[in-house]
Design an enzyme around this catalytic site. Structure first.
Site, PDB file in Angstrom:
ATOM      1  N   ASP A  90     -19.902 -27.699   8.068  1.00  0.00           N
ATOM      2  CA  ASP A  90     -19.793 -28.875   8.941  1.00  0.00           C
ATOM      3  C   ASP A  90     -18.877 -29.924   8.317  1.00  0.00           C
ATOM      4  O   ASP A  90     -18.233 -30.691   9.028  1.00  0.00           O
ATOM      5  CB  ASP A  90     -21.178 -29.482   9.180  1.00  0.00           C
ATOM      6  CG  ASP A  90     -22.021 -28.589  10.087  1.00  0.00           C
ATOM      7  OD1 ASP A  90     -21.445 -28.004  11.008  1.00  0.00           O
ATOM      8  OD2 ASP A  90     -23.236 -28.473   9.854  1.00  0.00           O
ATOM      9  N   LYS A 140     -28.435 -27.275  20.818  1.00  0.00           N
ATOM     10  CA  LYS A 140     -27.049 -26.822  20.597  1.00  0.00           C
ATOM     11  C   LYS A 140     -26.497 -26.135  21.852  1.00  0.00           C
ATOM     12  O   LYS A 140     -25.327 -26.302  22.195  1.00  0.00           O
ATOM     13  CB  LYS A 140     -26.980 -25.879  19.383  1.00  0.00           C
ATOM     14  CG  LYS A 140     -27.120 -26.641  18.068  1.00  0.00           C
ATOM     15  CD  LYS A 140     -27.184 -25.727  16.844  1.00  0.00           C
ATOM     16  CE  LYS A 140     -27.423 -26.579  15.593  1.00  0.00           C
ATOM     17  NZ  LYS A 140     -27.614 -25.817  14.369  1.00  0.00           N
ATOM     18  N   PRO A 169     -13.879 -29.920  12.469  1.00  0.00           N
ATOM     19  CA  PRO A 169     -14.005 -29.776  13.929  1.00  0.00           C
ATOM     20  C   PRO A 169     -15.049 -28.715  14.259  1.00  0.00           C
ATOM     21  O   PRO A 169     -15.219 -27.751  13.503  1.00  0.00           O
ATOM     22  CB  PRO A 169     -12.609 -29.321  14.369  1.00  0.00           C
ATOM     23  CG  PRO A 169     -11.943 -28.799  13.138  1.00  0.00           C
ATOM     24  CD  PRO A 169     -12.574 -29.481  11.957  1.00  0.00           C
ATOM     25  N   LYS A 173     -23.383 -28.286  23.215  1.00  0.00           N
ATOM     26  CA  LYS A 173     -22.074 -27.643  22.996  1.00  0.00           C
ATOM     27  C   LYS A 173     -21.595 -26.908  24.257  1.00  0.00           C
ATOM     28  O   LYS A 173     -20.581 -26.226  24.230  1.00  0.00           O
ATOM     29  CB  LYS A 173     -22.152 -26.663  21.811  1.00  0.00           C
ATOM     30  CG  LYS A 173     -22.525 -27.335  20.470  1.00  0.00           C
ATOM     31  CD  LYS A 173     -22.369 -26.375  19.290  1.00  0.00           C
ATOM     32  CE  LYS A 173     -22.918 -26.985  18.015  1.00  0.00           C
ATOM     33  NZ  LYS A 173     -22.282 -26.455  16.803  1.00  0.00           N
ATOM     34  N   ASN A 206     -21.603 -21.310   1.612  1.00  0.00           N
ATOM     35  CA  ASN A 206     -22.995 -20.996   1.956  1.00  0.00           C
ATOM     36  C   ASN A 206     -23.248 -19.510   1.728  1.00  0.00           C
ATOM     37  O   ASN A 206     -22.358 -18.776   1.310  1.00  0.00           O
ATOM     38  CB  ASN A 206     -23.291 -21.401   3.405  1.00  0.00           C
ATOM     39  CG  ASN A 206     -22.359 -20.703   4.368  1.00  0.00           C
ATOM     40  OD1 ASN A 206     -22.382 -19.488   4.494  1.00  0.00           O
ATOM     41  ND2 ASN A 206     -21.496 -21.469   5.036  1.00  0.00           N
ATOM     42  N   VAL A 232     -16.953 -23.756  17.935  1.00  0.00           N
ATOM     43  CA  VAL A 232     -17.564 -23.169  19.142  1.00  0.00           C
ATOM     44  C   VAL A 232     -17.603 -24.202  20.276  1.00  0.00           C
ATOM     45  O   VAL A 232     -17.373 -23.856  21.444  1.00  0.00           O
ATOM     46  CB  VAL A 232     -18.962 -22.573  18.820  1.00  0.00           C
ATOM     47  CG1 VAL A 232     -20.038 -23.617  18.642  1.00  0.00           C
ATOM     48  CG2 VAL A 232     -19.392 -21.568  19.871  1.00  0.00           C
TER      49      VAL A 232
END
Ligand code: PMT
Length: 368
Positions: A240, A300, A268, A304, A171, A271
């Site tokens: 991802d 998120k 995986p 998370k 990216n 964070v």
């Protein structure tokens, strides 16, 4: 810049390279409107004169204020450092040494000079210390910073997921945001470990830098390092997914085959794994979104189990990936704050200020 400095480098070159205005004149009407010399002296956290000639040191030692720099020195109330640079005989001359000791009595700190070959061809003491050494010393301030004694683990940059030995999926992350955070955390007194994907940036002043390539490498490095860290900041743009079966040999273009399909395997979530550890550090994630920024960022933060999330709009003309500037909307379970568009270094300072505040609120006994 003094008049002598301008004989070597033009102010325009300095301005272009630093991206900041360069002040040269004591009474410059344009500059004075924006920032008078008194204001400039008050604004600085620290004044560093590098290189400092024998003449400059003599003026400072005797309170002569006949140009912008000598006036700034007299007006400054912050810590002043000098990095002398002169011929070795000039350095050893008793009057120079006397001036140095006067300045030290007045609280001025000395960096160098270093020993080595000089521009005049002689060898000895008088070379200006290397800029990196000067920066390192400046960062080791006597004042304990707000993150003194705190260990911070930061991820930065992109990951590369190999398709074959010569191709990868990646990216546009440049690492600038994560590296700016690492430098800001060091300035705040933290011991910083930086785990970085492949970037083209100079090493920032950190305790430890671990270069990695893939998301799995980054996961392994984070899991090895995270114990003992008090704060985790996941600024890396981690892929991802990765190609499920990277080819051992370069993939060949096959004649007559118009399409090709790559099967991806899920990486995986680093964070989220850090935030699920029993002894988890104060965990800060980032969210890079092209739309519905707040909605996805809040999702998120919640899913998370993060302590804080810094959300940036990406894919627009300014900010986000590979830009020198950025803006952030920061969310934590009980509040939020907008940090407006600015340079990534300044933005990192602002975000770190927020992280420090929330970290100390959550860990009151560990407050500096
Ligand atoms: O590097 P620059 O060019 O300066 O650009 C900065 C930036 C835009 C990359 C940065 O500000 C940023 O937004 N970083 C996070 C990018 C990202 O991957 O966002 P995300 O919304 O896809 O991921 C959310 C969070 O999960 C992030 O903290 C990410 O590090 C983390 N993550 C994602 C996937 C994964 N497998 N593991 C993770 O830990």
């Amino acid at each position: 810049m003094t008049q002598s400095a301008q004989q070597f480098v033009t102010p325009l070159t300095f301005q272009a390279l630093s991206g900041h205005p360069v002040h040269c004149q004591l009474l410059d009407h344009e500059q004075e409107q924006a920032m008078s010399h008194i204001h400039l002296a008050r604004w600085a956290d620290c004044l560093i004169i590098a290189p400092a000639t024998a003449n400059r040191l003599a003026k400072m030692a005797h309170g002569i204020a006949d140009d912008l720099l000598s006036t700034l020195y007299l007006a400054a109330e912050c810590q002043v450092w000098v990095a002398p640079a002169m011929n070795q005989a000039m350095w050893h001359k008793p009057v120079t040494q006397h001036n140095i000791s006067l300045l030290q009595q007045h609280g001025v700190k000395l960096i160098g000079p270093a020993r080595g070959e000089q521009a005049c061809g002689e060898t000895g003491f008088g070379r200006m210390s290397e800029p990196t050494d000067i920066c390192r010393l400046l960062l080791q301030t006597d004042q304990p910073g707000p993150l003194q004694g705190v260990r911070v683990l930061i991820t930065a940059g992109p990951t590369r997921e190999p398709l074959d030995p010569v191709r990868f999926i990646s990216n546009r992350s440049s690492g600038k945001m994560g590296y700016a955070l690492a430098a800001a955390a060091t300035r705040a007194g933290a011991e910083v470990t930086l785990i970085s994907g492949p970037v083209n940036l100079p090493t920032p002043p950190v305790h430890k830098l671990l270069p990695v390539e893939t998301a799995l490498n980054m996961y392994d490095a984070v899991m090895t390092e995270v114990a003992g860290h008090d704060i985790y900041i996941g600024c890396a743009a981690v892929a991802d997914y990765r190609p499920a079966q990277p080819e051992a040999r370069k993939i060949k273009k096959s004649a007559g085959k118009a399409d090709s399909t790559i099967t991806l395997a899920k990486n995986p979530d680093i964070v989220a794994t850090v935030a699920s550890l029993p002894d988890k550090p104060f965990t800060v994630g980032f969210a890079a979104e092209t739309h519905d920024l707040e909605h996805y960022a809040q999702g998120k933060l919640r899913d998370k189990h993060l302590d804080m999330i810094a959300a940036n709009q990406v894919g627009s003309s300014e900010g986000g990936f590979d830009s020198d500037r950025n803006a952030l909307q920061v969310f934590w379970p009980t509040g939020s704050q907008t940090l407006t568009m600015t340079g990534k270094s300044e933005l990192a300072e602002q975000l770190l200020h927020l992280i420090t505040e929330k970290y100390h609120e959550k860990n009151p006994t560990e407050a500096a």
